[in-house]
Design a protein around this motif. Structure first.
Motif, PDB file in Angstrom:
ATOM      1  N   LEU A  34       0.816  -1.219   0.000  1.00 14.28           N
ATOM      2  CA  LEU A  34       0.000   0.000   0.000  1.00 14.28           C
ATOM      3  C   LEU A  34       0.848   1.268   0.000  1.00 14.28           C
ATOM      4  CD1 LEU A  34      -2.881  -0.891   2.468  1.00 14.28           C
ATOM      5  CD2 LEU A  34      -3.005  -0.673  -0.005  1.00 14.28           C
ATOM      6  N   ASN A  35       1.924   1.260   0.747  1.00 16.14           N
ATOM      7  CA  ASN A  35       2.729   2.481   0.879  1.00 16.14           C
ATOM      8  C   ASN A  35       3.247   2.976  -0.456  1.00 16.14           C
ATOM      9  OD1 ASN A  35       2.306   2.314   3.610  1.00 16.14           O
ATOM     10  ND2 ASN A  35       4.267   1.322   4.021  1.00 16.14           N
ATOM     11  N   ASP A  36       3.480   2.056  -1.377  1.00 17.31           N
ATOM     12  CA  ASP A  36       4.025   2.434  -2.681  1.00 17.31           C
ATOM     13  C   ASP A  36       2.993   3.074  -3.595  1.00 17.31           C
ATOM     14  OD1 ASP A  36       6.384   1.259  -1.817  1.00 17.31           O
ATOM     15  OD2 ASP A  36       5.903  -0.667  -2.750  1.00 17.31           O
ATOM     16  N   HIS A  37       1.716   2.972  -3.232  1.00 15.71           N
ATOM     17  CA  HIS A  37       0.669   3.416  -4.142  1.00 15.71           C
ATOM     18  C   HIS A  37      -0.291   4.445  -3.545  1.00 15.71           C
ATOM     19  CE1 HIS A  37       1.868   0.484  -7.145  1.00 15.71           C
ATOM     20  NE2 HIS A  37       2.060  -0.340  -6.143  1.00 15.71           N
ATOM     21  N   LEU A  38       0.027   4.936  -2.361  1.00 13.89           N
ATOM     22  CA  LEU A  38      -0.814   5.966  -1.754  1.00 13.89           C
ATOM     23  C   LEU A  38      -0.122   7.317  -1.858  1.00 13.89           C
ATOM     24  CD1 LEU A  38      -1.990   4.193   1.530  1.00 13.89           C
ATOM     25  CD2 LEU A  38      -3.291   4.494  -0.589  1.00 13.89           C
ATOM     26  N   SER A  39      -0.919   8.351  -2.055  1.00 13.19           N
ATOM     27  CA  SER A  39      -0.352   9.697  -2.067  1.00 13.19           C
ATOM     28  C   SER A  39       0.170  10.025  -0.667  1.00 13.19           C
ATOM     29  CB  SER A  39      -1.420  10.715  -2.467  1.00 13.19           C
ATOM     30  OG  SER A  39      -2.400  10.812  -1.437  1.00 13.19           O
ATOM     31  N   ALA A  40       0.974  11.068  -0.576  1.00 12.86           N
ATOM     32  CA  ALA A  40       1.511  11.484   0.718  1.00 12.86           C
ATOM     33  C   ALA A  40       0.380  11.819   1.689  1.00 12.86           C
ATOM     34  CB  ALA A  40       2.442  12.679   0.548  1.00 12.86           C
ATOM     35  N   GLN A  41      -0.657  12.491   1.189  1.00 13.43           N
ATOM     36  CA  GLN A  41      -1.794  12.841   2.053  1.00 13.43           C
ATOM     37  C   GLN A  41      -2.511  11.598   2.553  1.00 13.43           C
ATOM     38  OE1 GLN A  41      -4.033  15.570  -0.459  1.00 13.43           O
ATOM     39  NE2 GLN A  41      -3.552  17.215   0.984  1.00 13.43           N
ATOM     40  N   ARG A  42      -2.729  10.620   1.681  1.00 14.26           N
ATOM     41  CA  ARG A  42      -3.400   9.373   2.086  1.00 14.26           C
ATOM     42  C   ARG A  42      -2.535   8.615   3.093  1.00 14.26           C
ATOM     43  NH1 ARG A  42      -7.917  11.038   0.777  1.00 14.26           N
ATOM     44  NH2 ARG A  42      -8.691  10.787  -1.321  1.00 14.26           N
ATOM     45  N   SER A  43      -1.229   8.595   2.855  1.00 10.41           N
ATOM     46  CA  SER A  43      -0.323   7.917   3.792  1.00 10.41           C
ATOM     47  C   SER A  43      -0.360   8.577   5.160  1.00 10.41           C
ATOM     48  CB  SER A  43       1.112   7.922   3.253  1.00 10.41           C
ATOM     49  OG  SER A  43       1.189   7.127   2.089  1.00 10.41           O
ATOM     50  N   ASN A  44      -0.380   9.913   5.178  1.00  8.93           N
ATOM     51  CA  ASN A  44      -0.474  10.631   6.456  1.00  8.93           C
ATOM     52  C   ASN A  44      -1.787  10.312   7.161  1.00  8.93           C
ATOM     53  OD1 ASN A  44       2.021  11.846   6.141  1.00  8.93           O
ATOM     54  ND2 ASN A  44       1.172  13.714   5.252  1.00  8.93           N
ATOM     55  N   GLY A  45      -2.869  10.272   6.406  1.00 15.41           N
ATOM     56  CA  GLY A  45      -4.165   9.950   6.978  1.00 15.41           C
ATOM     57  C   GLY A  45      -4.200   8.538   7.526  1.00 15.41           C
ATOM     58  N   LEU A  46      -3.595   7.607   6.806  1.00 16.46           N
ATOM     59  CA  LEU A  46      -3.533   6.221   7.264  1.00 16.46           C
ATOM     60  C   LEU A  46      -2.751   6.135   8.570  1.00 16.46           C
ATOM     61  CD1 LEU A  46      -4.190   3.253   6.707  1.00 16.46           C
ATOM     62  CD2 LEU A  46      -2.120   3.148   5.290  1.00 16.46           C
ATOM     63  N   ARG A  47      -1.636   6.853   8.654  1.00 15.14           N
ATOM     64  CA  ARG A  47      -0.856   6.881   9.899  1.00 15.14           C
ATOM     65  C   ARG A  47      -1.678   7.471  11.041  1.00 15.14           C
ATOM     66  NH1 ARG A  47       3.328   7.664   6.370  1.00 15.14           N
ATOM     67  NH2 ARG A  47       3.240   9.915   6.378  1.00 15.14           N
ATOM     68  N   ALA A  48      -2.467   8.502  10.760  1.00 16.34           N
ATOM     69  CA  ALA A  48      -3.307   9.113  11.799  1.00 16.34           C
ATOM     70  C   ALA A  48      -4.359   8.122  12.297  1.00 16.34           C
ATOM     71  CB  ALA A  48      -3.975  10.384  11.265  1.00 16.34           C
ATOM     72  N   MET A  49      -4.933   7.328  11.389  1.00 13.73           N
ATOM     73  CA  MET A  49      -5.914   6.324  11.809  1.00 13.73           C
ATOM     74  C   MET A  49      -5.250   5.253  12.669  1.00 13.73           C
ATOM     75  SD  MET A  49      -8.454   5.791   8.550  1.00 13.73           S
ATOM     76  CE  MET A  49      -7.247   5.788   7.220  1.00 13.73           C
ATOM     77  N   ILE A  50      -4.066   4.817  12.270  1.00 16.10           N
ATOM     78  CA  ILE A  50      -3.333   3.804  13.036  1.00 16.10           C
ATOM     79  C   ILE A  50      -2.998   4.339  14.425  1.00 16.10           C
ATOM     80  CG2 ILE A  50      -1.147   2.538  13.162  1.00 16.10           C
ATOM     81  CD1 ILE A  50      -1.347   2.412  10.010  1.00 16.10           C
ATOM     82  N   GLU A  51      -2.547   5.600  14.484  1.00 17.98           N
ATOM     83  CA  GLU A  51      -2.248   6.212  15.782  1.00 17.98           C
ATOM     84  C   GLU A  51      -3.467   6.217  16.683  1.00 17.98           C
ATOM     85  OE1 GLU A  51      -0.350  10.072  15.918  1.00 17.98           O
ATOM     86  OE2 GLU A  51       0.967   9.483  14.263  1.00 17.98           O
ATOM     87  N   ARG A  52      -4.631   6.561  16.131  1.00 16.65           N
ATOM     88  CA  ARG A  52      -5.856   6.599  16.922  1.00 16.65           C
ATOM     89  C   ARG A  52      -6.177   5.209  17.479  1.00 16.65           C
ATOM     90  NH1 ARG A  52     -10.671   9.642  17.069  1.00 16.65           N
ATOM     91  NH2 ARG A  52      -9.255  11.379  16.757  1.00 16.65           N
ATOM     92  N   VAL A  53      -6.073   4.201  16.639  1.00 16.75           N
ATOM     93  CA  VAL A  53      -6.346   2.827  17.076  1.00 16.75           C
ATOM     94  C   VAL A  53      -5.392   2.445  18.211  1.00 16.75           C
ATOM     95  CG1 VAL A  53      -6.147   0.399  16.366  1.00 16.75           C
ATOM     96  CG2 VAL A  53      -7.351   2.036  14.915  1.00 16.75           C
ATOM     97  N   HIS A  54      -4.120   2.739  18.049  1.00 11.24           N
ATOM     98  CA  HIS A  54      -3.133   2.389  19.078  1.00 11.24           C
ATOM     99  C   HIS A  54      -3.373   3.177  20.363  1.00 11.24           C
ATOM    100  CE1 HIS A  54      -0.187  -0.411  17.174  1.00 11.24           C
ATOM    101  NE2 HIS A  54      -0.928  -0.072  16.136  1.00 11.24           N
TER     102      HIS A  54
END
Length: 136
Positions: free
Chosen positions: A109-129
């Motif tokens: 996934l990391n290779d195919h997501l825009s920088a904004q999408r990657s940042n958003g994905l990291r924010a969702m993961i942070e929230r879950v953790h």
């Protein structure tokens, strides 16, 4: 240390050689999710740091983590579905031990997501953790 449902995605992705097919898979997974109750789309469940509107609603019962979510973007809804498959059904301790970046890298996934999408994905993961860590 991902859930069995996530391992199913990994296996499916091994058969989908074309990234566009994988992209469609992620979008379809998002479409297949039950809609999040509109009453749960409130500031307390909103995830900051995402380019799209994203809400995550975690529930912990008997130490087992589950969450539902919603987004106004199809691909982000799909990413929520992927994260649900990664985390749902694990204990809160197991959730805190999942290396999401490593697990998601197995999907490419990391290779195919825009920088904004990657940042958003990291924010969702942070929230879950954060939610899981507070419950340990």
């Amino acid at each position: 240390m991902a859930s069995a449902a996530f391992e199913d995605i990994v296996a499916d992705f091994e058969f989908l050689e074309d990234w566009e097919d994988r992209y469609r898979y992620v979008i379809e997974a998002g479409k297949a999710m039950e809609p999040l109750d509109a009453a749960l789309c409130v500031p307390a469940t909103k995830v900051d740091g995402c380019a799209s509107q994203v809400w995550l609603h975690p529930v912990i019962e008997d130490g087992v983590f589950h969450f539902d979510g919603a987004s106004d973007a199809m691909i982000v809804s799909g990413l929520i579905a992927v994260l649900r498959m990664l985390y749902n059904g694990l204990t809160v301790k197991e959730v805190t031990e999942v290396n999401a970046a490593e697990e998601l890298a197995r999907l490419g996934l990391n290779d195919h997501l825009s920088a904004q999408r990657s940042n958003g994905l990291r924010a969702m993961i942070e929230r879950v953790h954060q939610v899981a860590a507070a419950a340990v």
